[in-house]
Write an enzyme that holds these catalytic residues in place. Structure first.
Site, PDB file in Angstrom:
ATOM      1  N   GLY A  42       0.833  -1.209   0.000  1.00 61.54           N
ATOM      2  CA  GLY A  42       0.000   0.000   0.000  1.00 61.54           C
ATOM      3  C   GLY A  42       0.861   1.250   0.000  1.00 61.54           C
ATOM      4  O   GLY A  42       1.867   1.318   0.698  1.00 61.54           O
ATOM      5  N   ARG A  96       1.003  -5.026  -5.203  1.00 65.83           N
ATOM      6  CA  ARG A  96       1.215  -6.226  -4.390  1.00 65.83           C
ATOM      7  C   ARG A  96       1.347  -7.363  -5.395  1.00 65.83           C
ATOM      8  O   ARG A  96       0.351  -7.860  -5.891  1.00 65.83           O
ATOM      9  CB  ARG A  96       0.040  -6.441  -3.427  1.00 65.83           C
ATOM     10  CG  ARG A  96      -0.092  -5.312  -2.399  1.00 65.83           C
ATOM     11  CD  ARG A  96      -1.195  -5.580  -1.379  1.00 65.83           C
ATOM     12  NE  ARG A  96      -1.220  -4.559  -0.347  1.00 65.83           N
ATOM     13  CZ  ARG A  96      -2.228  -3.693  -0.163  1.00 65.83           C
ATOM     14  NH1 ARG A  96      -3.279  -3.728  -0.934  1.00 65.83           N
ATOM     15  NH2 ARG A  96      -2.163  -2.795   0.797  1.00 65.83           N
ATOM     16  N   ASP A 102       5.533  -5.255   5.808  1.00 62.46           N
ATOM     17  CA  ASP A 102       6.126  -6.557   6.142  1.00 62.46           C
ATOM     18  C   ASP A 102       6.039  -7.577   5.004  1.00 62.46           C
ATOM     19  O   ASP A 102       6.943  -8.388   4.821  1.00 62.46           O
ATOM     20  CB  ASP A 102       5.568  -7.114   7.455  1.00 62.46           C
ATOM     21  CG  ASP A 102       4.059  -7.244   7.436  1.00 62.46           C
ATOM     22  OD1 ASP A 102       3.438  -6.766   6.468  1.00 62.46           O
ATOM     23  OD2 ASP A 102       3.503  -7.819   8.378  1.00 62.46           O
ATOM     24  N   THR A 105       4.415   2.321   5.558  1.00 59.62           N
ATOM     25  CA  THR A 105       3.005   1.928   5.657  1.00 59.62           C
ATOM     26  C   THR A 105       2.329   2.820   6.689  1.00 59.62           C
ATOM     27  O   THR A 105       2.939   3.154   7.709  1.00 59.62           O
ATOM     28  CB  THR A 105       2.830   0.447   6.075  1.00 59.62           C
ATOM     29  OG1 THR A 105       1.482   0.258   6.546  1.00 59.62           O
ATOM     30  CG2 THR A 105       3.753   0.031   7.201  1.00 59.62           C
ATOM     31  N   ASP A 158       0.063   1.921   8.565  1.00 61.05           N
ATOM     32  CA  ASP A 158      -0.420   1.095   9.683  1.00 61.05           C
ATOM     33  C   ASP A 158       0.501   1.096  10.910  1.00 61.05           C
ATOM     34  O   ASP A 158       0.074   0.764  12.008  1.00 61.05           O
ATOM     35  CB  ASP A 158      -0.626  -0.352   9.224  1.00 61.05           C
ATOM     36  CG  ASP A 158      -1.621  -0.467   8.082  1.00 61.05           C
ATOM     37  OD1 ASP A 158      -2.439   0.449   7.930  1.00 61.05           O
ATOM     38  OD2 ASP A 158      -1.572  -1.470   7.357  1.00 61.05           O
ATOM     39  N   ASP A 161       2.651  -1.027  11.648  1.00 61.44           N
ATOM     40  CA  ASP A 161       2.624  -2.376  12.237  1.00 61.44           C
ATOM     41  C   ASP A 161       3.927  -3.138  12.004  1.00 61.44           C
ATOM     42  O   ASP A 161       3.904  -4.331  11.736  1.00 61.44           O
ATOM     43  CB  ASP A 161       1.436  -3.156  11.667  1.00 61.44           C
ATOM     44  CG  ASP A 161       1.473  -3.244  10.146  1.00 61.44           C
ATOM     45  OD1 ASP A 161       2.256  -2.501   9.517  1.00 61.44           O
ATOM     46  OD2 ASP A 161       0.718  -4.041   9.575  1.00 61.44           O
ATOM     47  N   ARG A 168      -5.361  -2.170   9.190  1.00 61.78           N
ATOM     48  CA  ARG A 168      -5.362  -3.621   8.956  1.00 61.78           C
ATOM     49  C   ARG A 168      -5.529  -4.372  10.275  1.00 61.78           C
ATOM     50  O   ARG A 168      -6.567  -4.221  10.917  1.00 61.78           O
ATOM     51  CB  ARG A 168      -4.078  -4.052   8.235  1.00 61.78           C
ATOM     52  CG  ARG A 168      -4.231  -5.372   7.501  1.00 61.78           C
ATOM     53  CD  ARG A 168      -2.938  -5.782   6.834  1.00 61.78           C
ATOM     54  NE  ARG A 168      -2.593  -4.948   5.722  1.00 61.78           N
ATOM     55  CZ  ARG A 168      -3.015  -5.147   4.480  1.00 61.78           C
ATOM     56  NH1 ARG A 168      -3.788  -6.156   4.207  1.00 61.78           N
ATOM     57  NH2 ARG A 168      -2.655  -4.342   3.518  1.00 61.78           N
TER      58      ARG A 168
HETATM   59  O1  F6P Z   1      -1.671  -1.348   4.719  1.00 66.81           O
HETATM   60  C1  F6P Z   1      -2.279  -0.148   4.427  1.00 66.81           C
HETATM   61  C2  F6P Z   1      -3.774  -0.302   4.282  1.00 66.81           C
HETATM   62  O2  F6P Z   1      -4.328   0.951   3.949  1.00 66.81           O
HETATM   63  C3  F6P Z   1      -4.490  -0.911   5.484  1.00 66.81           C
HETATM   64  O3  F6P Z   1      -4.697   0.023   6.511  1.00 66.81           O
HETATM   65  C4  F6P Z   1      -5.749  -1.434   4.844  1.00 66.81           C
HETATM   66  O4  F6P Z   1      -6.240  -2.531   5.596  1.00 66.81           O
HETATM   67  C5  F6P Z   1      -5.296  -1.874   3.488  1.00 66.81           C
HETATM   68  O5  F6P Z   1      -4.069  -1.201   3.230  1.00 66.81           O
HETATM   69  C6  F6P Z   1      -6.263  -1.563   2.378  1.00 66.81           C
HETATM   70  O6  F6P Z   1      -5.781  -2.125   1.217  1.00 66.81           O
HETATM   71  P1  F6P Z   1      -6.316  -1.763  -0.236  1.00 66.81           P
HETATM   72  O7  F6P Z   1      -5.816  -0.387  -0.588  1.00 66.81           O
HETATM   73  O8  F6P Z   1      -5.734  -2.802  -1.113  1.00 66.81           O
HETATM   74  O9  F6P Z   1      -7.816  -1.778  -0.169  1.00 66.81           O
END
Ligand code: F6P
Length: 324
Positions: free
Chosen positions: A11, A72, A103, A126, A128, A130, A172
């Site tokens: 992301g 990804r 990660d 990120t 997050d 995390d 997440r």
């Molecule tokens: O990891 C970043 C994040 O924005 C998370 O907070 C969220 O769960 C996820 O990515 C959303 O992913 P996508 O943009 O693929 O919907």
């Protein structure tokens, strides 16, 4: 080392551009060539490259997203995909790789290193937060400020109409954004994945709040919370018990990932970029650059991936006291 490749993966997060810029400029400072890889690992497999120099990263430090784009990549999870990526880097005379991501991206970097003995360095990017081994990931500070600003705005309506709001924030499986924006936004209750909150307890808190004369309520819900209900089901549950409450739901969503990086994220990205390149030049590999107590340091990638949650439960207590 004469040439370093850099990519952003997973992301996007505010500060990724500033980190690419820092990698490129540090390389320029040390007379090393840089190859930008578009679309993360997928671009490495498809040889989607661009030569970068100090001037090609002008006007990027203040921009959200990532100009190298991100993805990804499913193909990079296969041995064949990683082999193809390795051949492409070799063809372009690349000696080392800097990966800016989360990660999942680090797991890929580590496998790539193990299979091809290729030097890699990670920069945590990120919203997050995390990742073990750094108090802050790139983009986290900006996302906090974006989310708290949105909560402030929602509060205007909540208090003008005596309403209750369930506000969902990202993260997440981690509660960093929820816990910090909940405290910063003056939330009545914060639901995070790291804590089990039985829904009856939530209801009881809300009822007690009303009994104490609270006329509006902000409840911040992390997207990965452990109530077992989505945010609309939470609203329905409380509404069924108390039809007299006026309840609304707001999902902040991807607005939390965008926008100009905060000054903190720009400086952090610059520091991390310098450290990533200079660590590679020292002949080291398989580390993530982190920041702890305002000092830049290194954590083995493996530990960064497997280290577990670093959420400080002291904040949970602070949140509880603040909602007295
Ligand atoms: O990891 C970043 C994040 O924005 C998370 O907070 C969220 O769960 C996820 O990515 C959303 O992913 P996508 O943009 O693929 O919907």
């Amino acid at each position: 080392i004469k040439k370093i490749a850099v990519l952003t993966s997973g992301g996007d997060a505010p500060g990724m551009n500033a980190a690419i810029r820092a990698v490129v400029r540090t390389c320029a400072y040390h007379n090393i060539a840089v190859l930008g890889v578009y679309r993360g690992y997928q671009g490495m497999i498809e040889a989607d490259f661009v030569e970068l120099n100090a001037r090609s990263v002008r006007d990027t430090i203040n921009k959200g997203g990532t100009f190298l784009k991100s993805a990804r990549s499913k193909d990079f999870r296969t041995k064949e995909g990683r082999q193809k990526a390795y051949e492409n880097l070799k063809k372009h005379n690349v000696d080392a790789l800097v990966v800016i991501g989360g990660d999942g991206s680090f797991t890929g970097a580590l496998l790539f290193n193990q299979e091809h003995n290729f030097p890699v360095m990670g920069i945590p990017g990120t919203i997050d937060n995390d990742i073990y081994g750094t108090s802050h990931t790139l983009g986290y500070d900006t996302a906090l400020n974006t989310a708290v600003e949105a909560i402030d705005k929602i509060r205007d309506t909540a208090s003008s109409h005596n309403r209750m709001f369930f506000i969902e924030v990202m993260g997440r499986d981690a509660g960093f954004i929820a816990l910090n924006t909940g405290i910063g936004g003056g939330a009545e209750r914060i639901l995070i994945p790291e804590e089990d909150t039985p829904i009856e307890e939530l209801l009881q808190d809300i009822e007690e709040g009303h009994a104490k004369g609270k006329t509006s309520n902000i409840i911040v819900v992390a997207e990965g919370d452990k109530t077992g209900k989505n945010i609309f089901e939470l609203k329905d549950y409380v509404e069924k018990k108390h039809p007299e409450y006026d309840i609304r739901v707001a999902i902040l969503g991807h607005m939390q990932r965008g926008g100009a990086p905060s000054c903190y994220d720009r400086v952090l990205a610059s520091r991390m970029g310098v450290k990533a390149v200079e660590t590679l030049l020292e002949g080291k590999s398989n580390f993530m650059v982190g920041i702890n107590n305002d000092k830049i340091d290194l954590t083995p990638l493996e530990k960064a991936i497997k280290g577990g949650s670093k959420l400080d439960m002291e904040l949970v207590r602070v949140a509880e006291i603040m909602s007295v």
